[in-house]
Design a protein around this motif. Structure first.
Motif, PDB file in Angstrom:
ATOM      1  N   SER A  46       8.573 101.029  66.285  1.00 28.76           N
ATOM      2  CA  SER A  46       8.021 101.088  64.926  1.00 28.76           C
ATOM      3  C   SER A  46       8.483  99.898  64.084  1.00 28.76           C
ATOM      4  N   ASP A  47       9.598  99.241  64.493  1.00 30.73           N
ATOM      5  CA  ASP A  47      10.053  98.070  63.744  1.00 30.73           C
ATOM      6  C   ASP A  47       9.055  96.909  63.818  1.00 30.73           C
ATOM      7  N   VAL A  48       8.203  96.954  64.827  1.00 35.48           N
ATOM      8  CA  VAL A  48       7.213  95.885  64.952  1.00 35.48           C
ATOM      9  C   VAL A  48       6.302  95.863  63.737  1.00 35.48           C
ATOM     10  N   PHE A  49       6.096  97.029  63.134  1.00 32.61           N
ATOM     11  CA  PHE A  49       5.081  97.126  62.079  1.00 32.61           C
ATOM     12  C   PHE A  49       5.656  97.344  60.692  1.00 32.61           C
ATOM     13  N   PHE A  88       3.911  85.190  65.442  1.00 34.34           N
ATOM     14  CA  PHE A  88       3.054  84.749  64.348  1.00 34.34           C
ATOM     15  C   PHE A  88       2.277  85.949  63.820  1.00 34.34           C
ATOM     16  N   SER A  89       2.299  86.129  62.502  1.00 33.07           N
ATOM     17  CA  SER A  89       1.601  87.265  61.903  1.00 33.07           C
ATOM     18  C   SER A  89       0.825  86.825  60.672  1.00 33.07           C
ATOM     19  N   ALA A  90      -0.219  87.575  60.335  1.00 33.55           N
ATOM     20  CA  ALA A  90      -0.912  87.379  59.061  1.00 33.55           C
ATOM     21  C   ALA A  90      -0.097  88.112  58.007  1.00 33.55           C
ATOM     22  N   GLN A  91       0.291  87.385  56.962  1.00 37.07           N
ATOM     23  CA  GLN A  91       1.179  87.951  55.948  1.00 37.07           C
ATOM     24  C   GLN A  91       0.379  88.731  54.914  1.00 37.07           C
ATOM     25  N   CYS A  92       0.902  89.905  54.552  1.00 31.86           N
ATOM     26  CA  CYS A  92       0.270  90.706  53.511  1.00 31.86           C
ATOM     27  C   CYS A  92       1.306  91.036  52.451  1.00 31.86           C
ATOM     28  N   LYS A  93       0.842  91.214  51.238  1.00 30.74           N
ATOM     29  CA  LYS A  93       1.768  91.611  50.178  1.00 30.74           C
ATOM     30  C   LYS A  93       1.036  92.591  49.274  1.00 30.74           C
ATOM     31  N   SER A  94       1.760  93.573  48.784  1.00 29.38           N
ATOM     32  CA  SER A  94       1.128  94.580  47.933  1.00 29.38           C
ATOM     33  C   SER A  94       0.760  93.996  46.583  1.00 29.38           C
ATOM     34  N   PHE A  95      -0.380  94.403  46.075  1.00 28.70           N
ATOM     35  CA  PHE A  95      -0.773  94.162  44.689  1.00 28.70           C
ATOM     36  C   PHE A  95      -0.852  92.690  44.305  1.00 28.70           C
ATOM     37  N   ILE A 140       0.148  91.830  59.708  1.00 27.12           N
ATOM     38  CA  ILE A 140      -0.718  92.077  60.865  1.00 27.12           C
ATOM     39  C   ILE A 140      -0.294  91.111  61.972  1.00 27.12           C
ATOM     40  N   PRO A 141       0.263  91.621  63.073  1.00 28.04           N
ATOM     41  CA  PRO A 141       0.735  90.709  64.120  1.00 28.04           C
ATOM     42  C   PRO A 141      -0.435  90.012  64.796  1.00 28.04           C
ATOM     43  N   ILE A 142      -0.295  88.712  65.000  1.00 30.32           N
ATOM     44  CA  ILE A 142      -1.331  87.974  65.721  1.00 30.32           C
ATOM     45  C   ILE A 142      -0.825  87.674  67.135  1.00 30.32           C
ATOM     46  N   ILE A 143       0.405  87.217  67.221  1.00 29.94           N
ATOM     47  CA  ILE A 143       1.062  87.153  68.536  1.00 29.94           C
ATOM     48  C   ILE A 143       2.473  87.683  68.385  1.00 29.94           C
ATOM     49  N   ARG A 144       2.877  88.509  69.315  1.00 30.67           N
ATOM     50  CA  ARG A 144       4.279  88.905  69.286  1.00 30.67           C
ATOM     51  C   ARG A 144       4.877  88.876  70.679  1.00 30.67           C
ATOM     52  N   PHE A 145       6.176  89.013  70.735  1.00 31.43           N
ATOM     53  CA  PHE A 145       6.899  88.751  71.978  1.00 31.43           C
ATOM     54  C   PHE A 145       6.458  89.664  73.113  1.00 31.43           C
ATOM     55  N   ALA A 146       6.165  90.911  72.787  1.00 35.40           N
ATOM     56  CA  ALA A 146       5.745  91.845  73.844  1.00 35.40           C
ATOM     57  C   ALA A 146       4.501  91.312  74.536  1.00 35.40           C
ATOM     58  N   PHE A 195      -5.181  98.380  68.386  1.00 35.98           N
ATOM     59  CA  PHE A 195      -5.487  98.141  66.981  1.00 35.98           C
ATOM     60  C   PHE A 195      -4.863  96.828  66.487  1.00 35.98           C
ATOM     61  N   GLU A 196      -4.562  95.911  67.421  1.00 39.50           N
ATOM     62  CA  GLU A 196      -4.089  94.579  67.010  1.00 39.50           C
ATOM     63  C   GLU A 196      -5.088  93.497  67.407  1.00 39.50           C
ATOM     64  N   PHE A 197      -6.326  93.856  67.597  1.00 35.62           N
ATOM     65  CA  PHE A 197      -7.450  92.932  67.845  1.00 35.62           C
ATOM     66  C   PHE A 197      -7.344  92.179  69.161  1.00 35.62           C
ATOM     67  N   HIS A 198      -6.926  92.890  70.203  1.00 35.10           N
ATOM     68  CA  HIS A 198      -6.890  92.235  71.514  1.00 35.10           C
ATOM     69  C   HIS A 198      -7.854  92.891  72.496  1.00 35.10           C
ATOM     70  N   ARG A 199      -8.234  94.139  72.243  1.00 39.03           N
ATOM     71  CA  ARG A 199      -8.984  94.895  73.236  1.00 39.03           C
ATOM     72  C   ARG A 199     -10.320  94.236  73.584  1.00 39.03           C
ATOM     73  N   TRP A 200     -11.096  93.890  72.547  1.00 37.58           N
ATOM     74  CA  TRP A 200     -12.408  93.302  72.832  1.00 37.58           C
ATOM     75  C   TRP A 200     -12.249  92.006  73.616  1.00 37.58           C
ATOM     76  N   PHE A 201     -11.288  91.162  73.194  1.00 38.70           N
ATOM     77  CA  PHE A 201     -11.069  89.900  73.895  1.00 38.70           C
ATOM     78  C   PHE A 201     -10.653  90.147  75.341  1.00 38.70           C
ATOM     79  N   ASP A 202      -9.824  91.178  75.559  1.00 40.79           N
ATOM     80  CA  ASP A 202      -9.421  91.485  76.940  1.00 40.79           C
ATOM     81  C   ASP A 202     -10.617  91.961  77.764  1.00 40.79           C
TER      82      ASP A 202
END
Lengths: 487, 358
Positions: free
Chosen positions: A263-266, A278-285, A371-377, A434-441
């Motif tokens: 869960s720390d990944v998210f 590398f992740s897409a950065q989000c910030k509240s409000f 939103i993770p774009i690439i992560r170590f896993a 839900f990290e946008f890899h399924r369709w590409f795979d």
């Protein structure tokens, strides 16, 4: 002097003045050059270090999270992921174009595909401007080179999306400064040329610093470039190169590792951590740049929670993929929520959970989670897949078992190449849902049609391996040809 | 005579590093140093005459206007990084006539009746577009050389497939290029135009003793509207609202030839099913007033007192199924005229008033 004479000469003077004014007006400026002081123009910009930084910041904005339904912050879900066997459009989706994507009935005029193409090229344009203009700015050379390489990383990522989705696409590498037809009408280039450009850009970006911390946390790094490059090679089926590059990431000086707790990944508290390459950065409000995926996945009808509820997992297929002892299941899905207004617990069929943040429970659209774009896993799984394809499971077991161990699953052993391959595909699906890899795979492993038919998306056919080029682009650009199967 | 060159201007964007907001800048348009004003050449010929001691006056004007260097927000490919560019782009001609007739029908001490009729007819044509381009497609509209601006471009529907045919219940589109498939490139045609064939206005003024009555009718004939509201409400995909037209849908027991069967996740299609005739005749304005007679006013300080009741837009005759056939022409761009998509209609209004002069 009599009154009449004074009046006459006065009138004559007035008449001459009128004539002079008229003549003056006729011969005055044909072209007036105004320099409006309250607006910035390109001739005044790109002069200082701050300008260079701002130019690169604008690429991140356009390419990753633009405010509203854009790029990684839900547009890619609507125009790519929702086609897969992981997701469907819930009943609450009223946009016919999104429904058409989910049901695979979309056409060349679908506005989600149009929007995705458009946003990619807007961001690419900004990258081109940065790469063209920053080198001539008088500033610290190290920072200057770093900024240009950040732009190249982002451009590489954007073209990687384009080539996977559309195949042959126009390659635009420089700022468009003229409106004449030769400048604005660009024909598409062969797939191999696009990949060459991507690899060039990412290879340059490998020179980025290994670590961007402090105030720069979230910027592209050398490790990100290598990781993305390994994925590019994997997609091209260049197994040896993919494995080598992935190993550079695994063994390199980047300090990457898996979090102990999935869960720390998210979680927002651990964003830009050791597993995040590398992740897409989000910030509240801030300008609608909170994580909207949270709101679109959260079910509706829960008092005190303003959710859209439009993204639904394909059930029971996806939920049942996880074994009950897989620790990832309850981070990927949730089945109950406590209402912030009345404290009751509401239960529902499983919905996606990765981006929902309790701190913004009442307004999930503003979730602060990245939103993770690439992560170590994923790099470990890329390594495992590439090694297996090149020479069989051998040294690939360590990599895949690291991922499985974190998930609480037993290690794999004693598989042949085919079974290992399927095991990696499944592990990718479970780990990265839900990290946008399924369709590409699905499209790179050529399993899209069978997988979609198996879950009831029977409209899927060969032509859907590639998106259609937006009709608008075909209409406006006589040099651009539609993808064959979509003609 | 005053021209400016257009610079690239900037828009600001925010992003976050280390959870801190940072600002980015990027150009929001491509500069166009060749931008200049539109030029119009106009030829006019007319006749003004009065007959019967000016009880009937007539003005007639015929014109030919050619506007070149038309200022247009030309859509450009997204691969440029922008969506549109303001350019001088094309030559458009407008030719037509304007006719005005004023008659004093009855003129007596107690009763006056005058009529005023205006009639105008305009034919617009795109003579050329910039750069030798033959057409610009913008959504459901097309600007095509040789056609009027405001043309709609889409598929032509020719009924519904019935039981026993290919896909029963779905819409049959005309295969214009005869290749056996319905495609965007091969089978779209001009399916209507937003410009009217003529416009006319008729005002009748009556004066009887101290009453005055003015009635103004306004008509537009031949203009079409793309009813995008219907395009959405007749999607019949189960995911959004539908109008009562859904009750007429095709089923095996109701073999409609105009309303298709529901189809999950149908994508919106531009076709002539949504191009409607929006000709209308409207009672635009009617005013009835009463001026107090001079004898009553003598005793007061008022110079003039008039009561009136008035009404606008109270009667509209049209075949258009949307809310208002006239809204479509408000605030539309040059390229995409005549589209009704949730546009707020003109309202009927009633007034009661009092004019007092001191």
């Amino acid at each position: 002097m009599n009154h009449e004479n004074v009046k006459v000469s006065f009138m004559k003077v007035i008449k001459y003045i009128y004539i002079l004014l008229l003549v003056g007006a006729l011969i005055s400026c044909k072209k007036l050059d105004e320099k409006p002081a309250s607006v910035f123009t390109t001739s005044q910009f790109y002069k200082t270090k701050e300008d260079a930084i701002a130019a690169v910041n604008s690429i991140y904005h356009a390419g990753l999270n633009n405010g509203g339904v854009t790029m990684y912050n839900r547009l890619i879900h609507q125009a790519v992921e929702i086609l897969s066997d992981d997701a469907i459009a819930s009943q609450r989706v009223t946009n016919a174009d999104v429904r058409a994507m989910a049901a695979i009935t979309y056409t060349t005029t679908n506005d989600r595909i149009d929007e995705l193409w458009k946003e990619h090229y807007i961001a690419i344009n900004r990258a081109n401007i940065a790469i063209d203009r920053i080198p001539s700015i008088d500033m610290d050379a190290t920072l200057r080179e770093r900024l240009v390489n950040e732009a190249k990383f982002l451009r590489g990522l954007l073209y990687f999306n384009l080539v996977r989705l559309w195949g042959e696409v126009p390659i635009v590498l420089h700022e468009v400064t003229s409106l004449d037809h030769n400048s604005i009408h660009v024909a598409k280039s062969p797939v191999e040329s696009v990949y060459t450009q991507i690899i060039n850009d990412l290879t340059d970006a490998e020179k980025l610093p290994a670590f961007m911390g402090g105030a720069d946390a979230g910027r592209a790094t050398g490790g990100a470039a290598k990781a993305l490059l390994s994925k590019v090679y994997l997609t091209k089926k260049e197994w040896e190169k993919a494995a080598t590059k992935a190993l550079e990431v695994i063994n390199g000086p980047f300090g990457y590792d898996l979090f102990d707790d999935y869960s720390d990944v998210f979680r927002a508290e651990t964003k830009n951590g050791k597993e995040h390459i590398f992740s897409a950065q989000c910030k509240s409000f801030v300008n609608g740049q909170g994580n909207r995926l949270a709101s679109s996945a959260t079910p509706v009808g829960i008092p005190g929670i303003a959710a859209a509820g439009s993204d639904e997992p394909m059930l029971p297929a996806t939920y049942d993929l996880y074994s009950t002892n897989d620790k990832r299941r309850d981070v990927t899905f949730f089945t109950e929520i406590v209402s912030p207004t009345n404290g009751n617990v509401y239960k529902f069929p499983p919905r996606f959970f990765k981006y929902f943040d309790p701190s913004t429970a009442t307004n999930p659209t503003e979730s602060p989670r990245n939103i993770p774009i690439i992560r170590f896993a994923e790099v470990l799984l890329i390594y495992a897949e590439a090694v297996n394809e090149a020479s069989g499971p051998g040294s690939a077991y360590d990599a895949i078992n690291r991922v499985r161990k974190r998930a609480g699953l037993d290690p794999l052993s004693g598989l042949d190449q085919n079974s290992f391959r399927e095991a990696v595909y499944l592990e990718r699906r479970l780990e990265l849902m839900f990290e946008f890899h399924r369709w590409f795979d699905l499209i790179r492993t050529k399993k899209m049609v069978s997988a979609l038919h198996a879950v009831g998306k029977t409209n899927a056919s060969e032509k859907h391996y590639l998106h259609p080029i937006p009709q608008r682009e075909i209409d406006l650009n006589p040099k651009l040809e539609q993808n064959d199967l979509w003609k | 005579m005053v021209c400016t060159s257009l610079y690239q201007l900037f828009s600001t964007n925010t992003y976050f590093f280390n959870n801190q907001t940072v600002i980015g800048f990027s150009p929001n348009r491509i500069s166009n140093p060749d931008l200049s004003w539109e030029r119009t050449r106009q030829f006019d010929a007319g006749v003004d005459l009065g007959v019967l001691n000016n009880r009937v006056t007539l003005t007639f004007d015929a014109y030919y206007k050619e506007t070149s260097d038309l200022l247009l927000n030309v859509p450009i490919p997204y691969t440029t990084g922008q969506s549109t560019a303001l350019q001088n782009y094309g030559v458009v001609s407008n030719r037509g006539i304007e006719l005005g007739v004023s008659t004093q029908n009855v003129k007596t001490d107690k009763f006056n009746w005058t009529t005023n009729l205006v009639y105008s007819l305009n034919r617009n044509k795109v003579e050329s577009l910039g750069d030798g381009v033959d057409y610009i497609i913008s959504g459901q509209s097309i600007a095509k050389v040789g056609h009027a601006l405001g043309s709609f471009y889409g598929y032509k529907s020719v009924g519904i497939y019935q039981t026993g045919e290919a896909t029963p219940g779905s819409i049959k589109y005309a295969d214009i290029n005869g290749d056996g498939k319905i495609t965007q490139d091969g089978d779209r045609v001009v399916i209507g135009n937003a410009q009217p064939k003529f416009l006319a206005g008729l005002t009748n003024n009556f004066y009887y003793k101290n009453f005055d009555l003015s009635i103004f009718f306004y008509a537009s004939y031949g203009n079409k509207v793309f009813n995008q509201n219907r395009q959405q409400l007749e999607q019949l995909n189960g995911g959004q609202n539908a109008s009562t037209a859904a009750l007429e849908r095709w089923t095996s027991t109701n073999p409609s030839n105009s309303m298709p069967r529901p189809f999950e996740d149908a994508a919106p299609i531009v076709s002539d099913r949504f191009v409607e005739d929006a000709s209308f005749l409207r009672l635009k304005n009617i005013v009835l007033g009463y001026t107090l007679p001079a004898q009553l006013l003598k005793r007061t300080h008022f110079g003039n007192v008039r009561f009136y009741i008035a009404a606008q837009n109270i009667l509209t005759l049209t075949k258009y199924t949307g809310f208002d056939p006239e809204v479509s022409r408000n605030e539309q761009s040059t390229l995409t005229q005549g589209v009704d998509y949730g546009v707020y209609p003109n309202s009927k209004s009633y007034q009661v008033g009092l004019n007092v002069t001191f």
